[in-house]
Design a protein around this motif. Structure first.
Motif, mmCIF file in Angstrom:
data_model
loop_
_atom_site.group_PDB
_atom_site.id
_atom_site.type_symbol
_atom_site.label_atom_id
_atom_site.label_comp_id
_atom_site.label_asym_id
_atom_site.label_seq_id
_atom_site.Cartn_x
_atom_site.Cartn_y
_atom_site.Cartn_z
ATOM 1 N N SER A 121 12.858 -4.863 -5.801
ATOM 2 C CA SER A 121 11.810 -3.587 -5.059
ATOM 3 C C SER A 121 11.339 -2.356 -6.273
ATOM 4 O O SER A 121 12.133 -1.951 -7.489
ATOM 5 N N VAL A 122 10.396 -2.208 -6.001
ATOM 6 C CA VAL A 122 10.033 -0.475 -6.498
ATOM 7 C C VAL A 122 11.258 0.125 -6.604
ATOM 8 O O VAL A 122 10.598 1.035 -7.925
ATOM 9 N N LYS A 123 12.085 0.626 -5.686
ATOM 10 C CA LYS A 123 12.659 1.491 -5.866
ATOM 11 C C LYS A 123 13.672 1.532 -6.631
ATOM 12 O O LYS A 123 14.508 2.210 -7.679
ATOM 13 N N VAL A 124 13.270 -0.061 -7.785
ATOM 14 C CA VAL A 124 14.510 -0.117 -9.212
ATOM 15 C C VAL A 124 13.674 1.112 -9.580
ATOM 16 O O VAL A 124 14.592 1.655 -10.848
ATOM 17 N N ASN A 125 12.664 0.852 -10.142
ATOM 18 C CA ASN A 125 12.084 2.152 -10.850
ATOM 19 C C ASN A 125 12.456 3.704 -10.389
ATOM 20 O O ASN A 125 12.393 4.445 -11.077
ATOM 21 N N ILE A 171 10.566 -11.477 -11.603
ATOM 22 C CA ILE A 171 11.173 -10.221 -10.378
ATOM 23 C C ILE A 171 9.384 -9.372 -10.577
ATOM 24 O O ILE A 171 9.057 -8.931 -11.230
ATOM 25 N N ILE A 172 9.370 -10.044 -9.075
ATOM 26 C CA ILE A 172 9.031 -8.571 -8.171
ATOM 27 C C ILE A 172 9.992 -7.933 -7.141
ATOM 28 O O ILE A 172 10.603 -7.831 -6.842
ATOM 29 N N ARG A 173 8.053 -6.402 -7.506
ATOM 30 C CA ARG A 173 9.430 -5.079 -7.181
ATOM 31 C C ARG A 173 7.748 -4.625 -6.671
ATOM 32 O O ARG A 173 7.135 -3.974 -6.564
ATOM 33 N N VAL A 211 1.372 -2.957 -0.586
ATOM 34 C CA VAL A 211 0.847 -3.758 -0.465
ATOM 35 C C VAL A 211 1.018 -4.161 0.832
ATOM 36 O O VAL A 211 1.706 -4.511 1.688
ATOM 37 N N ALA A 212 -0.529 -5.362 1.278
ATOM 38 C CA ALA A 212 -0.147 -5.875 2.247
ATOM 39 C C ALA A 212 0.318 -7.634 2.389
ATOM 40 O O ALA A 212 0.809 -7.841 1.037
ATOM 41 N N LEU A 213 1.251 -7.647 3.867
ATOM 42 C CA LEU A 213 1.936 -8.926 3.017
ATOM 43 C C LEU A 213 0.687 -9.966 3.004
ATOM 44 O O LEU A 213 1.583 -10.859 2.534
ATOM 45 N N ASP A 214 0.169 -10.271 3.636
ATOM 46 C CA ASP A 214 -0.874 -11.441 3.031
ATOM 47 C C ASP A 214 -1.066 -12.094 1.196
ATOM 48 O O ASP A 214 -1.232 -12.610 0.821
ATOM 49 N N ASN A 215 -1.260 -9.571 0.941
ATOM 50 C CA ASN A 215 -1.829 -9.545 -0.259
ATOM 51 C C ASN A 215 -0.158 -10.349 -1.735
ATOM 52 O O ASN A 215 -0.373 -10.868 -2.186
ATOM 53 N N VAL A 236 3.440 -4.886 -7.872
ATOM 54 C CA VAL A 236 2.079 -5.212 -7.151
ATOM 55 C C VAL A 236 2.181 -3.853 -6.269
ATOM 56 O O VAL A 236 2.715 -3.805 -5.338
ATOM 57 N N SER A 237 0.812 -3.628 -5.784
ATOM 58 C CA SER A 237 0.024 -3.506 -5.026
ATOM 59 C C SER A 237 -1.590 -3.941 -4.478
ATOM 60 O O SER A 237 -2.229 -4.191 -4.483
#
Length: 284
Positions: A121-125, A171-173, A211-215, A236-237
């Motif tokens: 999660s980007v909340k890690v940042n 790892i994906i945030r 970020v859109a689910l499909d993206n 990712v966004s």
């Protein structure tokens, strides 16, 4: 990106969740082989190859699910809880998000899995950035709640496992994810807009990545196959940051309803939130 490599069989954990289910469908649409790992098999619309693993923790037995697997996409998690009633929330998050994640990774490496993709999660940042600045993968981590801390600890453990075993870790945030079937805060905001309720968000000129689910799913599957994704951390966004005001106006246009936005200053909203004990809700 060029250099896409061939993938054999992919295991998706949390495949009865929103992102996991979408990932399974996209994998099948690409003609790849996928196995879904679920806590309970009484779930519809999943791939034919489903393995029931029970609760995800440090005791989960993954061998049946990992047999013949090339890549793991680990989506299963204890998700961010708005009103957590646990006496020790961090301990509860760690059981699933840290212990469960690392237990799977160790067993995956022993089973010969080549790549392990972890949905963080980007909340890690952190919770926010300075005006005009964005988070990057190179930033020092700044998790501020039990959910984010557990995700960060899992990332650290995965990097250690990768260094020792040679299994590739990605790892994906992601930031806030939206799309068909979205729930939680985004769904509540859509509901309010569609009902035409006046919202005190007309002066919220912040910038937020979405970020859109499909993206997101497309990016995940690129990370499953691209050689250069190995042992990388990605933010990712959609690449179009929106203010809360712009987001509400876009929702109203999509729903073909009038926009009812009250230009209440952000400082006034924050003050009211503190008085009412809803400071965190206002910040979100």
């Amino acid at each position: 990106m060029s250099g896409i490599s061939h993938i054999n069989k992919l295991l998706v954990t949390g495949s009865n969740g929103w992102v996991g289910r979408a990932a399974c469908a996209s994998i099948e649409n690409r003609g790849w082989s996928v196995r879904a790992a679920v806590r309970s098999t009484s779930v519809a619309d999943l791939p034919d190859d489903v393995v029931q693993v029970g609760s995800v923790n440090n005791q989960t037995h993954w061998a049946p699910a990992l047999s013949g697997i090339h890549t793991v996409l680990h989506c299963a998690a204890r998700v961010h809880v708005m009103t957590d009633t646990a006496q020790d929330p961090l301990s509860e998050f760690r059981k699933v998000n840290v212990d469960g994640t690392l237990n799977l990774a160790r067993q995956a490496s022993a089973a010969g899995v080549k790549r392990y993709i972890f949905m963080s999660s980007v909340k890690v940042n952190g919770e926010s950035t300075r005006s005009g600045h964005s988070f990057t993968e190179a930033d020092t981590a700044n998790p501020q709640d039990p959910y984010a801390i557990s995700k960060f600890e899992a990332e650290q453990g995965l990097r250690q496992i990768a260094a020792v075993t040679g299994m590739e870790v990605v790892i994906i945030r992601p930031p806030l994810v939206y799309g068909p079937g979205v729930k939680a805060n985004f769904a509540a905001l859509m509901h309010a807009v569609q009902r035409g309720w006046p919202l005190p968000l007309g002066a919220a000129h912040n910038q937020r990545s979405l970020v859109a689910l499909d993206n997101l799913v497309d990016f995940i599957l690129t990370c499953a196959t691209h050689p250069s994704a190995a042992n990388q951390t990605f933010l990712v966004s959609d690449g179009q940051d929106l203010s809360t005001t712009e987001l509400v106006r876009g929702m109203a246009r999509a729903a073909n309803v009038p926009t009812r936005l009250l230009p209440i200053p952000v400082w006034a909203l924050q003050t009211a939130g503190q008085w009412l004990g809803q400071g965190a809700a206002v910040q979100r």
